[in-house]
Design a protein around this motif. Structure first.
Motif, mmCIF file in Angstrom:
data_model
loop_
_atom_site.group_PDB
_atom_site.id
_atom_site.type_symbol
_atom_site.label_atom_id
_atom_site.label_comp_id
_atom_site.label_asym_id
_atom_site.label_seq_id
_atom_site.Cartn_x
_atom_site.Cartn_y
_atom_site.Cartn_z
ATOM 1 N N MET A 94 0.833 -1.191 0.000
ATOM 2 C CA MET A 94 0.000 0.000 0.000
ATOM 3 C C MET A 94 0.873 1.248 0.000
ATOM 4 O O MET A 94 1.840 1.345 0.761
ATOM 5 N N GLU A 95 0.542 2.206 -0.860
ATOM 6 C CA GLU A 95 1.339 3.416 -0.981
ATOM 7 C C GLU A 95 1.222 4.262 0.276
ATOM 8 O O GLU A 95 0.139 4.454 0.827
ATOM 9 N N LYS A 96 2.364 4.777 0.724
ATOM 10 C CA LYS A 96 2.396 5.608 1.920
ATOM 11 C C LYS A 96 1.694 6.935 1.643
ATOM 12 O O LYS A 96 1.931 7.566 0.613
ATOM 13 N N PRO A 97 0.829 7.398 2.549
ATOM 14 C CA PRO A 97 0.119 8.668 2.304
ATOM 15 C C PRO A 97 1.075 9.855 2.325
ATOM 16 O O PRO A 97 2.092 9.852 3.021
ATOM 17 N N HIS A 98 0.734 10.878 1.555
ATOM 18 C CA HIS A 98 1.497 12.114 1.594
ATOM 19 C C HIS A 98 1.304 12.774 2.951
ATOM 20 O O HIS A 98 0.267 12.619 3.603
ATOM 21 N N ARG A 99 2.315 13.557 3.342
ATOM 22 C CA ARG A 99 2.252 14.227 4.638
ATOM 23 C C ARG A 99 2.497 15.718 4.467
ATOM 24 O O ARG A 99 3.453 16.133 3.809
ATOM 25 N N ALA A 100 1.616 16.531 5.053
ATOM 26 C CA ALA A 100 1.708 17.987 4.963
ATOM 27 C C ALA A 100 1.867 18.589 6.349
ATOM 28 O O ALA A 100 1.285 18.104 7.319
ATOM 29 N N VAL A 101 2.641 19.652 6.425
ATOM 30 C CA VAL A 101 2.766 20.452 7.637
ATOM 31 C C VAL A 101 2.244 21.843 7.303
ATOM 32 O O VAL A 101 2.709 22.474 6.348
ATOM 33 N N ILE A 102 1.255 22.321 8.071
ATOM 34 C CA ILE A 102 0.630 23.610 7.805
ATOM 35 C C ILE A 102 0.884 24.543 8.980
ATOM 36 O O ILE A 102 0.381 24.323 10.093
ATOM 37 N N ALA A 103 1.679 25.570 8.750
ATOM 38 C CA ALA A 103 1.908 26.591 9.776
ATOM 39 C C ALA A 103 0.782 27.614 9.694
ATOM 40 O O ALA A 103 0.503 28.161 8.634
ATOM 41 N N GLY A 104 0.130 27.842 10.818
ATOM 42 C CA GLY A 104 -1.040 28.712 10.827
ATOM 43 C C GLY A 104 -2.307 27.948 10.496
ATOM 44 O O GLY A 104 -3.187 28.453 9.807
ATOM 45 N N ALA A 105 -2.421 26.724 11.012
ATOM 46 C CA ALA A 105 -3.527 25.838 10.658
ATOM 47 C C ALA A 105 -4.831 26.207 11.341
ATOM 48 O O ALA A 105 -5.884 25.641 11.002
ATOM 49 N N ASN A 106 -4.816 27.144 12.289
ATOM 50 C CA ASN A 106 -6.032 27.475 13.025
ATOM 51 C C ASN A 106 -6.915 28.502 12.339
ATOM 52 O O ASN A 106 -8.056 28.708 12.738
ATOM 53 N N GLY A 107 -6.399 29.173 11.327
ATOM 54 C CA GLY A 107 -7.170 30.216 10.674
ATOM 55 C C GLY A 107 -8.228 29.674 9.731
ATOM 56 O O GLY A 107 -8.351 28.459 9.517
ATOM 57 N N PHE A 108 -9.022 30.570 9.176
ATOM 58 C CA PHE A 108 -10.079 30.214 8.226
ATOM 59 C C PHE A 108 -9.548 29.328 7.100
ATOM 60 O O PHE A 108 -10.043 28.220 6.859
#
Length: 308
Positions: A1-15
């Motif tokens: 099974m292909e490993k899922p992509h991973r994202a890091v979001i700085a400022g994830a609490n905003g709209f």
């Protein structure tokens, strides 16, 4: 099974950060949100890591081997442009960008793609047909200077060449969220106050939140894309046209206009700078469209799906 992509979001609490996090999770991504405070109502599936946006810490390890880094950090411009507020607006953007560059140099496997927020206010104010990404950042005023320094912090950072960098030159983002521009405009229309602002001729470059999220994910898969990318609908319109379309969606045949002198009088009371509603930007998403991106909400009339 292909490993899922991973994202890091700085400022994830905003709209935008909340919608983007939910979108990526729905697409099978793993998402880590860098936040100053753990949200009371977290987005399902997102892991949160505290950071202050000013210094390195345990959060740096989250970038190790990440596929995507998104920086949405920046003090809101919806305020009076006092000397103190101007400094906070500028510093919050520059410092977070420089800090992320520093953190990238602390790890062994840097992110494949770094997408940094930016704005269309770096362009000179203009009329139709509009600016695409080939236009110079020769706008005048405070916000134009913020964009120039913001993007310089991104593109001049000395980080591994393997990290692809993109600056999202974003127009007004419309979506159904408390305090968002779309929510405020529809509320004005319901109160019969949704008439043209100022001359009504100033250009409004906008993008629906759904297209914003899809466009950002599109950037990840388009390996040839780098540099500035306009995040705007292919159909910018005048303020008068925008307000008329919103009134139609809200079934309001009339909206009282707000003349320029009213805006200048009311802005200090409301707590905003007049330029936020009187400046004119007509921008076109040439890079997104030429790379095959399809807008699902290309016209204001299609905002009904996001407006309530």
């Amino acid at each position: 099974m292909e490993k899922p992509h991973r994202a890091v979001i700085a400022g994830a609490n905003g709209f935008i950060g909340q919608f983007l996090s939910a979108h990526l999770i729905a697409q099978g991504w793993q998402v880590c949100g860098l936040v100053r405070k753990i949200p009371a109502e977290p987005v399902d599936g997102v892991s949160y890591q505290l950071w202050n946006g000013q210094s390195l810490g345990e959060w740096t390890s989250q970038l190790e081997g990440a596929d995507l880094l998104v920086n949405l950090v920046g003090r809101s411009v919806n305020c009076r442009f006092t000397a103190e507020n101007r400094q906070q607006i500028l510093n919050s953007r520059i410092q977070s960008t420089q800090l992320l560059a520093e953190s990238i140099n602390q790890i062994e496997m840097p992110p494949k793609l770094w997408v940094n927020a930016s704005g269309i206010s770096g362009y000179a104010q203009n009329g139709a047909p509009g600016n695409d990404e080939s236009a110079a950042l020769d706008g005048e005023g405070f916000l134009a200077e913020v964009v120039r320094q913001w993007e310089d912090a991104l593109f001049s950072a000395e980080i591994p060449s393997s990290v692809r960098r993109i600056a999202m030159r974003t127009g007004v983002v419309f979506g159904n969220h408390p305090g968002s521009a779309w929510t405020k405009l529809t509320q004005l229309a319901r109160l019969m106050l949704g008439g043209p602002v100022g001359s009504g001729k100033q250009g409004v470059s906008w993008i629906a939140i759904g297209d914003y999220c899809r466009a950002l994910e599109h950037l990840f898969h388009q390996h040839q894309l780098a540099g500035p990318v306009n995040f705007t609908s292919p159909n910018p319109l005048s303020n008068a046209e925008m307000m008329a379309a919103i009134r139609q969606l809200e079934n309001r045949p009339f909206g009282a206009p707000a003349f320029s002198w009213m805006i200048h009088l009311a802005a200090p009371i409301v707590g905003i700078d007049p330029s936020l509603v009187l400046d004119s930007y007509w921008c076109l998403p040439e890079k997104l469209q030429s790379s095959g991106f399809h807008f699902t909400t290309a016209k204001i009339s299609q905002m009904a799906q996001w407006g309530r």
